[in-house]
Scaffold this active site. Structure first.
Site, PDB file in Angstrom:
ATOM      1  N   LYS A  69    -121.507 118.190  37.629  1.00 55.62           N
ATOM      2  CA  LYS A  69    -121.875 117.274  38.706  1.00 55.62           C
ATOM      3  C   LYS A  69    -123.315 117.519  39.137  1.00 55.62           C
ATOM      4  O   LYS A  69    -123.756 118.668  39.224  1.00 55.62           O
ATOM      5  CB  LYS A  69    -120.908 117.479  39.876  1.00 55.62           C
ATOM      6  CG  LYS A  69    -121.050 116.506  41.039  1.00 55.62           C
ATOM      7  CD  LYS A  69    -119.972 116.815  42.085  1.00 55.62           C
ATOM      8  CE  LYS A  69    -119.984 115.836  43.247  1.00 55.62           C
ATOM      9  NZ  LYS A  69    -118.887 116.114  44.210  1.00 55.62           N
ATOM     10  N   SER A 152    -116.339 112.317  45.586  1.00 56.45           N
ATOM     11  CA  SER A 152    -117.721 112.040  45.215  1.00 56.45           C
ATOM     12  C   SER A 152    -118.059 112.398  43.765  1.00 56.45           C
ATOM     13  O   SER A 152    -119.134 112.072  43.278  1.00 56.45           O
ATOM     14  CB  SER A 152    -118.662 112.804  46.146  1.00 56.45           C
ATOM     15  OG  SER A 152    -118.477 114.213  46.023  1.00 56.45           O
ATOM     16  N   SER A 176    -112.970 115.392  46.712  1.00 57.81           N
ATOM     17  CA  SER A 176    -113.904 114.862  45.726  1.00 57.81           C
ATOM     18  C   SER A 176    -113.603 115.221  44.280  1.00 57.81           C
ATOM     19  O   SER A 176    -114.207 114.668  43.371  1.00 57.81           O
ATOM     20  CB  SER A 176    -115.335 115.305  46.060  1.00 57.81           C
ATOM     21  OG  SER A 176    -115.788 114.650  47.217  1.00 57.81           O
TER      22      SER A 176
END
Length: 448
Positions: A69, A152, A176
């Site tokens: 990420k 996210s 997330s």
């Protein structure tokens, strides 16, 4: 269905394929149309070198593809956290601890995945770089218009679902990891936060942030967790019937759409037929969270502390939906924050007492299937729908973060259905029980 890491690793060890061959499959997937807006930047040549390194096949990750990420430092790459605000930051001088542990275990790091700006949403929309479309790891592209991937860790979830990565390093502050897992038909494990270091990651909430991973199976989740946490998961030979499970009625089952309700009830019936003992409990303590977080919660206060100088210089460059939630933290006083700390501590104690006697609780990961990207795309007239959807997607998962707990999301839908996640969860340091139960649940669901 995509082969998982454990199986592929065994094939590499047996000489039926090689790490470089498998990496090329992952790179091809990453460059395909299903991965549009999934990667912010790639490092394929470095990954190829890792996959071809002597002895890599004997390591836990065997030179297979791992995505990261865009919140975590990868040496030599800019960590932008899904924002244009940090786009001109200097490249990271070193890997963060989580990435370093993955490399030492034989990961071929393939690049940074897109995410919600500064990790502040469960929907997955990013107005700066585009939004990847949800993909079902079991059954391929979703029918109809493109749907949100969850956030996210949006690109992370799609990277695993499309075959571009076996493991995706992400973060979970309110859901997330687990929300993208549910909406993309993959597995997401949120460990107890203290077990994995978060240094070298852009923070959202230093209280709630958790470094963890998305994978293709529960056994892969165990491999990833053991690497990231530098610990061994204690395996249990106990059958499903030996574990005490509970379904909380308060909050978690509210507002389920038809697809989620069908998959969840069908899953409970399957587990009961397999001998699972599943009680229904009230757990009214979960209804107290709205009041506890009424002043904005940890994410607002702690993100504002980190962003306030950046906001003074670059407020106009932020996604307005993200900026509005960060700025809410400016209104919290020190007394409000201290009250929140005390309220959380007392609430955790009440929750742990109410859950005593159970090895895990079961609930839908999220109460709805993925809405279309168009329905929540940037635009003033769609803001109300965006915030409604965001609240629903985060509602169940965020309970576990406030609990300082651990949770596993695994797919429970059938072919022809939109992805739905089942969440098994408990309080802090019950990670091994949740993972062992997850293995048993996954086995029963695969045999349906």
């Amino acid at each position: 269905m995509l082969a998982d890491l454990v199986f592929t690793r065994s094939q590499v060890a047996a000489g039926h394929c090689s790490a470089p061959q498998e990496l090329e499959r992952s790179i091809a997937a990453a460059q395909g149309p299903a991965c549009a807006h999934v990667f912010r930047q790639t490092c394929h040549e470095e990954a190829r070198a890792a996959a071809a390194a002597p002895g890599v096949a004997r390591l836990p990750l065997a030179g297979l593809a791992v995505s990261v990420k865009d919140l975590f430092d990868i040496r030599g790459m800019v960590t932008a956290a899904g924002s244009t605000v940090l786009a001109d930051a200097p490249p990271a001088p070193a890997d963060c601890t989580a990435v370093a542990r993955l490399r030492r275990a034989g990961a071929a790091i393939v690049g940074h995945t897109h995410m919600v700006e500064f990790a502040f949403s469960g929907v997955g929309v990013n107005p700066h770089f585009g939004t990847p479309a949800a993909h079902d790891a079991r059954h391929g592209a979703l029918p109809g218009p493109a749907r949100v991937p969850g956030g996210s860790s949006s690109g992370a979830g799609v990277s695993v679902a499309t075959g571009a990565a076996f493991i995706a390093l992400g973060s979970d502050t309110g859901g997330s990891i687990r929300i993208p897992a549910a909406l993309n038909g993959v597995v997401g494990f949120k460990n107890t936060a203290r077990l994995v270091p978060t240094d070298g990651a852009v923070p959202l909430s230093t209280t709630l942030d958790t470094a963890c991973a998305l994978t293709r199976s529960v056994r892969d989740a165990i491999v990833a967790h053991e690497i990231l946490a530098a610990r061994r998961v204690t395996r249990s030979p106990a059958p499903l019937a030996a574990w005490r499970l509970a379904v909380p009625r308060t909050l978690f089952l509210d507002g389920m759409d038809g697809a989620v309700a069908t998959a969840f009830e069908r899953t409970l019936a399957t587990l009961r037929r397999a001998g699972a003992r599943i009680d229904e409990i009230a757990l009214p303590e979960t209804a107290e969270l709205a009041q506890i977080n009424a002043t904005g919660g940890f994410s607002a206060a702690e993100s504002h502390a980190w962003h306030r100088a950046l906001l003074q210089r670059h407020a106009g460059a932020y996604d307005p939906r993200v900026r509005s939630r960060i700025e809410r933290g400016a209104a919290m006083s020190a007394a409000d924050y201290i009250d929140l700390l005390h309220a959380r501590r007392a609430w955790i104690a009440h929750m742990e007492a109410a859950m005593a006697g159970y090895d895990a609780l079961l609930s839908p990961t999220v109460p709805i299937v993925a809405p279309t990207i168009e329905s929540v795309a940037p635009g003033g007239e769609r803001d109300a729908e965006f915030f409604r959807v965001n609240g629903l997607l985060l509602r169940n998962t965020s309970v576990v973060n406030m609990l300082d707990g651990c949770a596993l999301s695994l797919p429970c839908h059938h072919a022809g259905e939109l992805p739905v996640g089942l969440m098994a969860w408990h309080a802090a340091l019950h990670d091994d029980a949740v993972l062992n139960i997850g293995l048993l649940i996954e086995r029963e669901l695969q045999e349906q």
